[in-house]
Enzyme design. Sequence first.
Site, PDB file in Angstrom:
ATOM      1  N   THR A 183      41.255  32.722  35.833  1.00 29.27           N
ATOM      2  CA  THR A 183      41.468  32.350  37.229  1.00 29.27           C
ATOM      3  C   THR A 183      41.305  33.614  38.053  1.00 29.27           C
ATOM      4  O   THR A 183      42.087  34.557  37.910  1.00 29.27           O
ATOM      5  CB  THR A 183      42.868  31.758  37.444  1.00 29.27           C
ATOM      6  OG1 THR A 183      43.012  30.589  36.629  1.00 29.27           O
ATOM      7  CG2 THR A 183      43.077  31.380  38.905  1.00 29.27           C
ATOM      8  N   GLY A 236      49.121  35.206  27.045  1.00 25.51           N
ATOM      9  CA  GLY A 236      49.825  36.377  27.548  1.00 25.51           C
ATOM     10  C   GLY A 236      50.803  36.919  26.536  1.00 25.51           C
ATOM     11  O   GLY A 236      51.120  36.263  25.556  1.00 25.51           O
ATOM     12  N   SER A 286      58.799  40.607  17.119  1.00 28.25           N
ATOM     13  CA  SER A 286      59.456  41.165  15.937  1.00 28.25           C
ATOM     14  C   SER A 286      60.966  40.988  16.003  1.00 28.25           C
ATOM     15  O   SER A 286      61.672  41.327  15.052  1.00 28.25           O
ATOM     16  CB  SER A 286      59.115  42.657  15.812  1.00 28.25           C
ATOM     17  OG  SER A 286      59.518  43.350  16.984  1.00 28.25           O
ATOM     18  N   SER A 336      14.443  26.985  62.344  1.00 26.24           N
ATOM     19  CA  SER A 336      13.806  28.089  61.630  1.00 26.24           C
ATOM     20  C   SER A 336      14.877  28.862  60.885  1.00 26.24           C
ATOM     21  O   SER A 336      15.820  29.365  61.501  1.00 26.24           O
ATOM     22  CB  SER A 336      13.074  29.004  62.620  1.00 26.24           C
ATOM     23  OG  SER A 336      12.488  30.112  61.945  1.00 26.24           O
ATOM     24  N   CYS A 337      14.729  28.963  59.565  1.00 27.11           N
ATOM     25  CA  CYS A 337      15.810  29.475  58.719  1.00 27.11           C
ATOM     26  C   CYS A 337      15.312  30.613  57.843  1.00 27.11           C
ATOM     27  O   CYS A 337      14.603  30.381  56.851  1.00 27.11           O
ATOM     28  CB  CYS A 337      16.367  28.353  57.842  1.00 27.11           C
ATOM     29  SG  CYS A 337      16.725  26.834  58.748  1.00 27.11           S
ATOM     30  N   GLU A 349      44.974  42.333  24.705  1.00 26.86           N
ATOM     31  CA  GLU A 349      44.264  43.499  24.179  1.00 26.86           C
ATOM     32  C   GLU A 349      44.057  43.379  22.677  1.00 26.86           C
ATOM     33  O   GLU A 349      43.003  43.744  22.150  1.00 26.86           O
ATOM     34  CB  GLU A 349      45.025  44.778  24.520  1.00 26.86           C
ATOM     35  CG  GLU A 349      44.249  46.034  24.165  1.00 26.86           C
ATOM     36  CD  GLU A 349      44.778  47.260  24.874  1.00 26.86           C
ATOM     37  OE1 GLU A 349      44.101  48.296  24.793  1.00 26.86           O
ATOM     38  OE2 GLU A 349      45.850  47.183  25.495  1.00 26.86           O
ATOM     39  N   ALA A 350      45.051  42.841  21.981  1.00 22.46           N
ATOM     40  CA  ALA A 350      44.906  42.663  20.538  1.00 22.46           C
ATOM     41  C   ALA A 350      43.770  41.708  20.221  1.00 22.46           C
ATOM     42  O   ALA A 350      42.952  41.962  19.329  1.00 22.46           O
ATOM     43  CB  ALA A 350      46.221  42.150  19.951  1.00 22.46           C
ATOM     44  N   CYS A 404      16.986  29.456  67.164  1.00 17.72           N
ATOM     45  CA  CYS A 404      16.734  28.972  65.798  1.00 17.72           C
ATOM     46  C   CYS A 404      17.754  27.896  65.438  1.00 17.72           C
ATOM     47  O   CYS A 404      17.391  26.806  65.028  1.00 17.72           O
ATOM     48  CB  CYS A 404      16.801  30.128  64.806  1.00 17.72           C
ATOM     49  SG  CYS A 404      15.511  31.363  65.027  1.00 17.72           S
TER      50      CYS A 404
END
Length: 610
Positions: free
Chosen positions: A172, A152, A104, A511-512, A158-159, A489
Site C-alpha cells: 500500500t 510485519g 523467542s 487541439s490536444c 528483512e528476513a 484549444c
Amino acid sequence: MQKPVCLVVAMTPKRGIGINNGLPWPHLTTDFKHFSRVTKTTPEEASRLNGWLPRKFAKTGDSGLPSPSVGKRFNAVVMGRKTWESMPRKFRPLVDRLNIVVSSSLKEEDIAAEKPQAEGQQRVRVCASLPAALSLLEEEYKDSVDQIFVVGGAGLYEAALSLGVASHLYITRVAREFPCDVFFPAFPGDDILSNKSTAAQAAAPAESVFVPFCPELGREKDNEATYRPIFISKTFSDNGVPYDFVVLEKRRKTDDAATAEPSNAMSSLTSTRETTPVHGLQAPSSAAAIAPVLAWMDEEDRKKREQKELIRAVPHVHFRGHEEFQYLDLIADIINNGRTMDDRTGVGVISKFGCTMRYSLDQAFPLLTTKRVFWKGVLEELLWFIRGDTNANHLSEKGVKIWDKNVTREFLDSRNLPHREVGDIGPGYGFQWRHFGAAYKDMHTDYTGQGVDQLKNVIQMLRTNPTDRRMLMTAWNPAALDEMALPPCHLLCQFYVNDQKELSCIMYQRSCDVGLGVPFNIASYSLLTLMVAHVCNLKPKEFIHFMGNTHVYTNHVEALKEQLRREPRPFPIVNILNKERIKEIDDFTAEDFEVVGYVPHGRIQMEMAV
C-alpha cells in the site's frame, strides 16, 4: 519444494511503516479491507467470486468468503511479537487464517489463554524464527495452507527478503510522509515508491528473525533479483491521506520486461492452482498473485488490457487500475496507430481524432505522476482565466512563462496583430468566460459589466437549478477568433450535478498536445471543478476529457517513450484552505490551495511547438 512467501505492507514514500509500535497515519478504511481480502482469499475462493471480478468490492468489512475450517485450504499470516501485540485483543488472532507469531519469548499456551478459540479457527502457533515458521508450514500444513503472508514487522520483512523466499510484495503506497521510527528495508525496485529512497534503516528487532542466509532452506540472498510491479490500482483516500495498492513480482534483473504477456497472465486467472517457478520456489503466477486484489476491484476492459502493441506503457503491469494509465495508453496508441501529418507549427505530429479520458475527483486529484506537472503554472493560469485577465505579463512576472512564446512581437505580428502590445493575448479564454461578446480593446481596459459573464451564470444555475442541462461555458467566439493570439484549444465545458449533490465536468478540447498540454489541461479543469463545487456547496465527482485532434509532436516521441517506462504513483489530494472565507469564485487566491502527497517522477524536457 518450499512454498513462497508474500509480504503485505503499507509504507510511505521513504519506506516508513510504523511509530511507537503503531501505524503512523490515520485509519485508512479501504486499506484495511484490502489487507483482509488479500490475506484471506485463496486462489480457489477468488475464482468463485462472481466469475472472478465483481464490479464493486463489498461495502462492509465482511469478506463474503467462507471461513476456512479444518479440512479446507486457507492462508497463513506470519508476524513478529510486536506486530501481534500491536493489534487490539478483540482482533487477534486474525480470523479465517492460520496465525503464526515469530518470537523467542511468547508461548502458545499464553496466547491460547487470552480468549477461547473460535470454532473452525486454527490455533495460533509460535516459532522462534522465520525459517522455523516456514519449516512448520511445510511439515504440518503442507496440504492445508495455500499462501503464506508475512505481515510485519521490519525484522521479519528483512528476513524474508534476505532469505530470498519473498516472491511477491503487496504494497500500500501511502503518498504522504509521516514521522516514523520503523522502516521497511531497502529492496531492488523500491523506486516504485519515490525517485530516491532516503529513509534511514531501522535496526532489526532483538528477536532472532534476521538471517543473511539459510542453509536448511537451501536459499541464499539473490543479488540478481529485483521486484517489478504487475498491478497498480486506482488512488484511494481516507482522512486526507492518498494511497494506492501495488503488487510487485520477483524477477531477475536480466529478465526481459515484456516476457510475461498480459494475455497469458489474464487467461491463467481461470486456473485455480496454476503456479510457475520463481528462482527455485513454487511461486504463484503473476495472475494468481494479483487474484485476491482483482477479486474486489473493478474490472478494466480486458480486451484493451490484452491488446498487443508495438509500444506499450509499462507492459509488465497486468492490472492497470490506476487512472493515469488512460493517459499513458493514449500516448502509446497514438504513437502506434496515429497518422503522421504536417501541422501549423512545422514540427509535424502523429495524431488521432476523438479520444476520451475520465478522472475521479472524489478520492484524489489527477495530477499526473509519471512526470512532474507544473502545479504553480496550473493554479496561476486558472486564477488568471477566472479574473478575465488577458495580460500574459502578469503570469510571467510570477514565474509562469507558459504564454511567453505566444505573445512575442514576432508571434503577434504573424497573427496580423501588429497593434497589440507584447503580452496581450486578446479576447481569449478568461475574457470569453467573463465578458463573452464584449468589444475588445486591449489588455489594460476595465471590462466590468460588459458582455456575458458565463462563469457567474453557471454558478448561479448550479446553486438555484442544478438539474439544468444548459450549464455550459465556452471560450469559442467565432467573431473574435482573429483578434486572439491563439484561438482557444480547450473551448467548451459543461457541468452536471447528480442526485447525491456531486459535481462533474466535461471539457471538449479541439487541439490536444498530449506531451505538454494535456497533463496541464486535466489538472486545470479538475481544479476548476473543485473550486466551483466549493462555492456551490457540492462535492467534486469526476472530470471527463473529450479530445478532438489528439496529437504527439514528432520531437516529443523519444521523451514520451521514456515516460511510458515509468509506473504511476498515487495521485495526490488537493485541499482548499480558508474555506469559510471563500464564498464566491473570485475569492480564491493561490494561497488557498494545498497539494498533499504528490510524489511524482522527475521532469521530462519537451520543447513547445509554436
